[in-house]
Design an enzyme around this catalytic site. Structure first.
Site, PDB file in Angstrom:
ATOM      1  CD  GLU A 139     -37.806 -70.065  48.917  1.00  0.00           C
ATOM      2  OE1 GLU A 139     -36.894 -70.288  48.089  1.00  0.00           O
ATOM      3  OE2 GLU A 139     -38.865 -70.703  48.923  1.00  0.00           O
TER       4      GLU A 139
ATOM      5  CG  ASN B  35     -41.798 -72.195  44.874  1.00  0.00           C
ATOM      6  OD1 ASN B  35     -40.811 -71.545  45.166  1.00  0.00           O
ATOM      7  ND2 ASN B  35     -42.790 -72.395  45.714  1.00  0.00           N
TER       8      ASN B  35
ATOM      9  CG  ASP C 228     -40.560 -74.298  48.220  1.00  0.00           C
ATOM     10  OD1 ASP C 228     -40.348 -73.410  47.381  1.00  0.00           O
ATOM     11  OD2 ASP C 228     -40.906 -74.031  49.381  1.00  0.00           O
TER      12      ASP C 228
END
Length: 340
Positions: free
Chosen positions: A86, A209, A247
């Site tokens: 991430e 997100n 996302d």
């Protein structure tokens, strides 16, 4: 954090599966071929420990409307196994990112790895050097080889944790929080100013997100609601379920939004009016976030995850948790850095 597994629910971008959800066997059937394509990452070729680091993945993207476009080459920039890769960001001439559950900070070309000692949600560059990192309900400063130092404490109970975040053009750090059980409406967006004061920007979310700024206006993703929203006026669009959950996100110089589609096996470039402008297919189902970088800002870096995949799905996706890169036409702006 635990995300839904959508391997058999979302339509991926692989040309072999235009009209059907991807299956494990279709992912196994992908072929990888070594190619020296002549472009580099961060001024040098991606370093690695074997041929996988110089492999090229031939992928075809679909134009808006479903028409097949020209072939796009996808570079396997780093062959690894992040449980949840991430928060990629281009800073100081290199790509940095996190494996969130393990609290591992990684750097590409030259490769580096550091352990924070606890799970982390996101990181971003800091003007004074190093990074700001959101972990637990805290925001801390961190430099390689140094201990973390507290900047701010975010509100919430023991079941509240940080998720994605990014620095705004004014130098403030924006971070999403959620509950561990993803309780609807219990998520929020917070702004941590350079002075270290935290304030709620938006409440009533579930899984806040990706964040991006277009013409100075903030856009954010609420993953389980599948919404991409401009914060100041609430306009935006909803991503169809069959495309995968939205996302991580970044913006390019034309104001378009690159979004990773968890469970969809690809990343897409969207207009702010909700039109798909471009798609890049991947050999994994769970891309998690994106960042534009490289010397000219035209390399799209893509983090991925194996979180939530069972043994059969992981065997079918041996590159889940790796870092990918693709060349794009429109560059991205330099990443903003925290002013505190």
């Amino acid at each position: 954090m635990k995300m839904p597994t959508l391997v058999n629910q979302a339509q991926g971008c692989n040309p072999a599966i235009d009209d059907a959800p991807p299956t494990g066997e279709q992912f196994k059937a992908r072929r990888y071929r070594p190619v020296d394509d002549g472009w580099s990452i961060g001024g040098e070729r991606a370093a690695g420990n074997g041929p996988a680091h110089t492999a090229m993945l031939a992928a075809t993207f679909l134009r808006a409307g479903g028409h097949r476009g020209p072939s796009r080459m996808i570079k396997l920039a780093w062959a690894g196994s992040d449980e949840l890769g991430e928060s990629p960001v281009w800073s100081d001439g290199a790509l940095w990112w996190l494996d969130c559950p393990t609290g591992t900070v990684r750097r590409l070309a030259p490769e580096g790895e550091w352990h924070l000692g606890e799970a982390a949600g996101c990181l971003a560059p800091r003007r004074g050097g190093g990074f700001v990192v959101a972990t637990g309900r805290r925001v801390v400063s961190w430099k390689p080889g140094e201990a973390v130092a507290l900047i701010a404490q975010l509100p919430g109970g023991e079941d509240v944790v940080v998720n994605d975040g990014k620095v705004a053009p004014d130098g403030a750090f924006w971070i999403g929080t959620m509950t561990l059980d993803l309780r609807p409406g219990a998520g929020a967006l917070h702004r941590v100013g350079p002075e270290g004061r935290a304030a709620a920007i938006r409440t009533g979310l579930t899984l806040p997100n990706g964040l991006a700024w277009v013409a100075g206006r903030a856009w954010h993703v609420d993953t389980l609601a599948r919404t991409v929203t401009r914060i100041d006026d609430g306009t935006g669009f909803t991503v169809p379920m069959e495309l995968g959950l939205p996302d991580g996100m970044c913006a390019d110089a034309e104001g378009a939004l690159w979004i990773a589609h968890w469970g969809g096996g690809c990343v897409r470039r969207w207009s702010t009016s909700g039109e798909v402008l471009d798609e890049v297919g991947l050999p994994v189902t769970q891309p998690s976030s994106v960042a534009l970088g490289g010397e000219d800002g035209r390399t799209l870096f893509i983090t991925t995850a194996w979180e939530g995949l069972d043994a059969t799905e992981r065997a079918a996706q041996p590159l889940a948790g790796s870092l990918f890169a693709a060349r794009v036409t429109v560059p991205g702006p330099p990443a903003d850095a925290f002013a505190g």
